[in-house]
Motif scaffolding. Structure first.
Motif, PDB file in Angstrom:
ATOM      1  N   ASP A   3      42.691 -11.016 -22.098  1.00  0.00           N
ATOM      2  CA  ASP A   3      41.719 -11.543 -21.135  1.00  0.00           C
ATOM      3  C   ASP A   3      42.480 -11.903 -19.863  1.00  0.00           C
ATOM      4  O   ASP A   3      43.337 -12.785 -19.871  1.00  0.00           O
ATOM      5  CB  ASP A   3      41.027 -12.775 -21.722  1.00  0.00           C
ATOM      6  CG  ASP A   3      39.916 -13.311 -20.841  1.00  0.00           C
ATOM      7  OD1 ASP A   3      39.766 -12.864 -19.679  1.00  0.00           O
ATOM      8  OD2 ASP A   3      39.204 -14.211 -21.309  1.00  0.00           O
ATOM      9  N   TYR A  77      37.814 -11.186 -15.670  1.00  0.00           N
ATOM     10  CA  TYR A  77      36.932 -12.027 -14.866  1.00  0.00           C
ATOM     11  C   TYR A  77      37.696 -12.260 -13.575  1.00  0.00           C
ATOM     12  O   TYR A  77      38.286 -13.301 -13.349  1.00  0.00           O
ATOM     13  CB  TYR A  77      36.632 -13.324 -15.592  1.00  0.00           C
ATOM     14  CG  TYR A  77      35.411 -14.072 -15.078  1.00  0.00           C
ATOM     15  CD1 TYR A  77      34.797 -13.746 -13.875  1.00  0.00           C
ATOM     16  CD2 TYR A  77      34.885 -15.120 -15.794  1.00  0.00           C
ATOM     17  CE1 TYR A  77      33.689 -14.429 -13.424  1.00  0.00           C
ATOM     18  CE2 TYR A  77      33.770 -15.825 -15.348  1.00  0.00           C
ATOM     19  CZ  TYR A  77      33.188 -15.472 -14.168  1.00  0.00           C
ATOM     20  OH  TYR A  77      32.088 -16.163 -13.711  1.00  0.00           O
ATOM     21  N   SER A  98      34.013  -6.275 -18.019  1.00  0.00           N
ATOM     22  CA  SER A  98      34.176  -6.919 -16.720  1.00  0.00           C
ATOM     23  C   SER A  98      33.056  -7.933 -16.539  1.00  0.00           C
ATOM     24  O   SER A  98      31.879  -7.583 -16.571  1.00  0.00           O
ATOM     25  CB  SER A  98      34.150  -5.887 -15.594  1.00  0.00           C
ATOM     26  OG  SER A  98      34.351  -6.529 -14.349  1.00  0.00           O
ATOM     27  N   VAL A  99      33.446  -9.183 -16.369  1.00  0.00           N
ATOM     28  CA  VAL A  99      32.492 -10.277 -16.206  1.00  0.00           C
ATOM     29  C   VAL A  99      32.383 -10.591 -14.712  1.00  0.00           C
ATOM     30  O   VAL A  99      33.385 -10.867 -14.061  1.00  0.00           O
ATOM     31  CB  VAL A  99      32.946 -11.534 -16.987  1.00  0.00           C
ATOM     32  CG1 VAL A  99      31.930 -12.660 -16.832  1.00  0.00           C
ATOM     33  CG2 VAL A  99      33.186 -11.204 -18.449  1.00  0.00           C
ATOM     34  N   GLY A 100      31.181 -10.524 -14.187  1.00  0.00           N
ATOM     35  CA  GLY A 100      30.956 -10.874 -12.791  1.00  0.00           C
ATOM     36  C   GLY A 100      30.828  -9.690 -11.867  1.00  0.00           C
ATOM     37  O   GLY A 100      29.952  -9.653 -11.025  1.00  0.00           O
ATOM     38  N   ILE A 119      25.046 -14.351 -14.946  1.00  0.00           N
ATOM     39  CA  ILE A 119      26.357 -13.698 -14.919  1.00  0.00           C
ATOM     40  C   ILE A 119      26.195 -12.253 -15.375  1.00  0.00           C
ATOM     41  O   ILE A 119      25.626 -11.986 -16.431  1.00  0.00           O
ATOM     42  CB  ILE A 119      27.361 -14.429 -15.837  1.00  0.00           C
ATOM     43  CG1 ILE A 119      27.566 -15.866 -15.346  1.00  0.00           C
ATOM     44  CG2 ILE A 119      28.686 -13.686 -15.891  1.00  0.00           C
ATOM     45  CD1 ILE A 119      28.406 -16.710 -16.278  1.00  0.00           C
ATOM     46  N   VAL A 121      27.577  -8.783 -16.817  1.00  0.00           N
ATOM     47  CA  VAL A 121      28.634  -8.311 -17.710  1.00  0.00           C
ATOM     48  C   VAL A 121      28.503  -6.804 -17.826  1.00  0.00           C
ATOM     49  O   VAL A 121      27.412  -6.277 -18.075  1.00  0.00           O
ATOM     50  CB  VAL A 121      28.509  -8.957 -19.113  1.00  0.00           C
ATOM     51  CG1 VAL A 121      29.605  -8.458 -20.034  1.00  0.00           C
ATOM     52  CG2 VAL A 121      28.553 -10.480 -18.999  1.00  0.00           C
TER      53      VAL A 121
END
Length: 154
Positions: A3, A77, A98-100, A119, A121
């Motif tokens: 992460d 992130y 991929s977050v955001g 958010i 994702v």
């Protein structure tokens, strides 16, 4: 599982706790949030399997390439510019969450996407090194909203 931009390490901790990852690594610049994550990993008996490290991914040996290239699952992130710097390091065997932000290239098409609690994702599966994503099998990655936060049900 790696992460990048892990904050308090919730993704590495959850993936390891739920058996989705034997060992997980998280990198972040925020030492206080990492300490919170380390305390949580210890409380859950995962400190030997979850490693949360302070540092800039691009300051690691080989610019973070080894960390990224060796992982089967990468959670990012990060802001678009950082994501752009990492895109060329992804390998055929990897799944990228991929977050955001979506990966910043028309070559990268998400196999799956969801918005939880505002958010975004995006899930990508690299299959040939070209950046083209293949479809994930149904049920491979599940996300839900839990107490206003994004959580994995993997």
């Amino acid at each position: 599982m790696v992460d990048l931009g892990c904050g308090d390490g919730r993704w590495p901790i959850e993936f390891t706790a739920r058996g989705s990852s034997r060992r997980a690594f998280g990198y972040d610049l925020d030492v206080d949030r990492l300490e919170t994550g380390r305390a949580e990993a210890k409380a859950r008996g995962l400190s030997g399997r979850v490693s949360l490290t302070a540092g800039d991914i691009f300051s690691l040996p080989d610019g973070g390439g080894g960390v990224v290239e060796d992982a089967d699952l990468i959670v990012i992130y990060l802001f678009r510019e950082a994501i752009r710097r990492l895109c060329g390091k992804f390998r055929p065997h990897q799944t990228v969450i991929s977050v955001g932000f979506a990966l910043p290239s028309p070559q990268w098409v998400p196999a799956w996407r969801k918005t939880v609690g505002g958010i975004h994702v995006y899930v990508y599966r690299c299959h040939d090194g070209s950046g083209t994503a293949s479809k994930l099998e149904d049920g491979r990655c599940h996300l839900k909203e839990e107490d206003g936060n994004l959580a994995s049900t993997a």
